[in-house]
Scaffold this active site. Structure first.
Site, PDB file in Angstrom:
ATOM      1  N   THR B  64      -7.429  -3.561  10.376  1.00 52.50           N
ATOM      2  CA  THR B  64      -6.107  -4.112  10.626  1.00 52.50           C
ATOM      3  C   THR B  64      -6.006  -4.373  12.124  1.00 52.50           C
ATOM      4  O   THR B  64      -6.424  -3.560  12.943  1.00 52.50           O
ATOM      5  CB  THR B  64      -4.974  -3.208  10.087  1.00 52.50           C
ATOM      6  OG1 THR B  64      -3.726  -3.852  10.382  1.00 52.50           O
ATOM      7  CG2 THR B  64      -4.973  -1.813  10.686  1.00 52.50           C
ATOM      8  N   GLU B  65      -5.498  -5.565  12.467  1.00 51.13           N
ATOM      9  CA  GLU B  65      -5.654  -6.033  13.853  1.00 51.13           C
ATOM     10  C   GLU B  65      -4.837  -5.223  14.849  1.00 51.13           C
ATOM     11  O   GLU B  65      -5.073  -5.313  16.049  1.00 51.13           O
ATOM     12  CB  GLU B  65      -5.352  -7.534  13.964  1.00 51.13           C
ATOM     13  CG  GLU B  65      -3.987  -7.954  13.495  1.00 51.13           C
ATOM     14  CD  GLU B  65      -4.031  -8.528  12.091  1.00 51.13           C
ATOM     15  OE1 GLU B  65      -4.751  -7.975  11.233  1.00 51.13           O
ATOM     16  OE2 GLU B  65      -3.329  -9.535  11.843  1.00 51.13           O
ATOM     17  N   ASN B  66      -3.890  -4.426  14.360  1.00 46.51           N
ATOM     18  CA  ASN B  66      -3.161  -3.559  15.272  1.00 46.51           C
ATOM     19  C   ASN B  66      -3.925  -2.277  15.589  1.00 46.51           C
ATOM     20  O   ASN B  66      -3.337  -1.285  16.003  1.00 46.51           O
ATOM     21  CB  ASN B  66      -1.750  -3.251  14.739  1.00 46.51           C
ATOM     22  CG  ASN B  66      -1.738  -2.718  13.329  1.00 46.51           C
ATOM     23  OD1 ASN B  66      -2.487  -3.182  12.479  1.00 46.51           O
ATOM     24  ND2 ASN B  66      -0.905  -1.746  13.069  1.00 46.51           N
TER      25      ASN B  66
END
Lengths: 232, 239, 232, 239
Positions: B64-66
């Site tokens: 997940t890009e966060n």
């Protein structure tokens, strides 16, 4: 050695009108809500804000925008179901928006902290967001030239600081904190805990103390702390 | 290449290729096609459904890009931790072998081509793999891009999951995108209820169709479609 | 999931002639000595090596150079009191040297892993090492354009891996390992310990498993382990 | 500005300004001048001596470019750990509050201007603060640069510690460097056994001299020297 402020108001007291202020967080995770509230209370205006979003609901950054304290926002995702204050300000032409792909936003912040003068990224090549920007084809692939984003202040949230200013974060609340800390002249951190210097393992420190100017303790709600201890 | 086990006899199996796929079957098809051991980012919306159909033995690791690798399923009840969310800001869980990192490291991972697959929704995909999925381009729309351009640009394979036809019946697979682009020439596959398309150097090849013939499909799509490889072999034999 | 090789020879068996190979380490700290020895034993030649130095004494990289397996070296500090094999090869014109300031070397490796096409750095501006390079004055300061360094293989040393391939390092032995792991098509890691997936705290992992292809366990000498435990 | 306590009466104190400084006194002078709370990188060689004279109450944090903040003194005996070395590859120790990071993060810290001071040796420094300290330029020399250019470019203040005069008696503070440059206009102070020089916007100002008069110094150095601010005041009064 960082200043250990006793209140969030004291922590942000130095922030002047027309400053560029980075604000950490992605969603609620890592959002320094109490520092933002203190910035609102402090009255500084004409701000340029760097954040992934442009405020949500009726709290924090959204209130800064509602009060027209934010002249410009640099972000990747302003429009959300509850970004009504931004939407209103934007449609009224009362806030400037610089829209940046999220990874380019992160890399530009990192570049500022790392002393990189500019870089070429493939992200955004051939899109609206690279219009007017310098481009270069490198190894057959189009790239866009992007520049660092420096700030006067970074407001971030970490989990624990030692008194020297070293920081660790929790889970996905880490997000923009470590890079914003490097890109601002003054980094102000709200943490759940402050421990003695030497109590953090040097191998696991995420933000070295050199990047931290002011720390203020804002205790986390009890359930989160309890969960944290269970997870350790 | 993994194929959907469409002839599998288990109860509740999806309808055979004689019918267009529903959302769940489409997600199941994408999940089955992801190579074992892959690192994958699932975009917000329909692509998120894919995670429901990934089998443990596939050993797929979700990004997940966060700032996380090894993301687990959505969190519920007491498992909810406000410091642990996905890119859609939904509380999630952590699997063994997970790791956390900051945003610049997370997007370096994406931009640097380390993710094997990302699965994204789309407004339109062009014949050359251009993707439009971030902005309608309407004059009064407030634009928001998030990580869409980074995902489109960075992953080794970009799979699009979308309806093939818009509400007005026009195809979303188009000669040239009319919506603002997210990325140029980045899409490698398109999964739709009616067909799976492979974007190859030769052009757009139909891998399989569901509830529609190849000719029927070509009649509704304004880009030239190459037939499935098996069909082409048949055609060659017939010549 | 990474391959867990049973010997260092097996770990490096795939390395072909004319490959670009990054080798971690700064001094002895983090130097994957056993992997280098295996590379020597494997016979690959015509290599381009990326390392901070150019070999010391009569071991490791120095022997690769002595045996004329290294066609080119990209490094920051080739000349040392005991770099006689490099010195001889260089004076004989039998090795190509690309000399790069250490921070630029690190940033070029990082850029390769991060998908950055090129960047401007102030380091080296106005010096011999920027001759012939593109320059640009940014905010009044001279910068040099630098390009990413990609590799076919990275040979690095970490302290502990889990079976998924996540890595942690020890003290200043971390150095080039984490960035080289991101910049190579195949990253081969020698570690002192391999633990079960889930045994490393997700908060403290330095190299996420996505960057690791092959792991081989090379037990550390006992004294170091003992010291390590004392330090924990 | 901190001044050397030259009149301090403790036994073993360095000779007063009437004599040129020895290496230890020079190191003591640099150490005393470093502002409390600074983050500092000490180059290999003579600059390393400075660490011996930093007082704990100065709370100076040392950086070593191979990935550490909070470096302690050299390690001896059982404290030697081969995984813990400084940029000179000497075993060192770790102080409370230390942290480790990889090479790209370490040089980002340097290049990004976060270190307050670095102290470097030099072959030559020019009147405009150009530094030459990495390469003699001799045709048969094998060049090696290490982190010298990064340090010269990155720190807020670059202090040079060097002999003012080469073995042949010529000054190493020169109108223009003849050795290959390490950095352009980067030096802010020069500490030598005969004098301390401040590189200011007005030019090179002598802060203090040791065992030589200002006139004597000017006679041996081919760059124009501005007098110490106190002396200038005296001169003005005399006019």
């Amino acid at each position: 050695m960082p200043i250990i402020a006793s209140t969030v108001a004291e922590a942000v007291a130095g922030i002047r009108d027309n400053s560029t202020v980075m604000i950490g967080g992605f969603g609620n995770a890592g959002q320094p809500m109490e520092l933002i509230d203190a910035l609102l209370g402090g009255g500084a205006t004409g701000l340029t804000v760097v954040n992934n979003n442009a405020g949500q609901g009726d709290a924090g950054l959204a209130l800064l925008i509602k009060e027209r304290r934010v002249a410009k926002i640099i972000c990747s995702f302003p429009r959300q179901s509850d970004s009504w204050h931004f939407d209103a300000a934007y449609r009224a032409g009362e806030i400037e928006l610089e829209l940046v792909p999220q990874g380019t936003l992160a890399e530009r912040i990192r570049a500022a902290g790392a002393g990189i003068g500019g870089f070429f990224t493939p992200t955004g090549y051939g899109t609206l967001l690279s219009e007017g920007k310098e481009t270069r084809v490198i190894d057959g692939r189009g790239h866009v030239y992007e520049t660092p984003i420096h700030a006067d202040y970074a407001l971030i949230k970490a989990h624990t600081a030692d008194r020297a200013g070293n920081l660790i974060y929790r889970k996905t609340a880490r997000n923009f904190g470590p890079i914003m800390a490097t890109a601002a002249s003054i980094t102000i951190v709200q943490v759940s805990n402050i421990v003695a210097t030497g109590d953090l393992d040097p191998e696991v420190i995420v933000t070295p103390c050199i990047y931290v100017n002011t720390i203020v303790r804002v205790p986390a709600p009890t359930p989160t702390l309890a969960e944290y201890e269970v997870n350790q | 290449m993994n194929r959907l086990p469409s002839t599998s006899p288990e109860p509740g199996a999806r309808p055979g290729p004689e019918a267009r796929l529903n959302r769940e079957d489409l997600a199941r098809l994408v999940a089955a096609d992801i190579k074992s051991g892959s690192y994958v980012n699932l975009g917000i919306g329909q692509p998120t459904l894919v995670s429901n159909y990934l089998r443990p033995e596939q050993a797929v690791t979700l990004h997940t890009e966060n700032g996380m690798l090894g993301m687990g399923p959505e969190a519920h009840g007491a498992d909810i931790d406000e410091d642990l969310i996905n890119a859609g800001k939904v509380p999630v869980t952590e699997l063994p072998g997970a790791s956390y990192f900051h945003h610049a490291d997370s997007f370096a991972m994406m931009r640097g081509g380390h993710l094997d697959v990302c699965v994204l929704g789309a407004f339109q995909v062009s014949a050359t793999g251009d993707l439009a999925n971030w902005h309608t381009g309407a004059p009064d729309a407030i634009p928001a891009v998030g990580g869409a351009m980074d995902l489109a640009t960075g992953a080794k394979d970009v799979y699009v999951m979308m309806n093939l036809f818009a509400k007005d019946g026009t195809a979303k697979l188009v000669p040239t995108c009319t919506y603002p682009l997210t990325g140029v020439g980045c899409v490698t596959r398109i999964y739709t209820p009616e067909a799976v398309f492979l974007l190859t150097e030769d052009g757009i090849r139909v891998r399989e169709t569901f509830g529609i013939t190849l000719a029927g499909l070509q009649g509704r799509v304004k880009v030239e479609l190459l037939p499935p490889l098996a069909l082409r072999k048949v055609a060659r034999t017939a010549n």
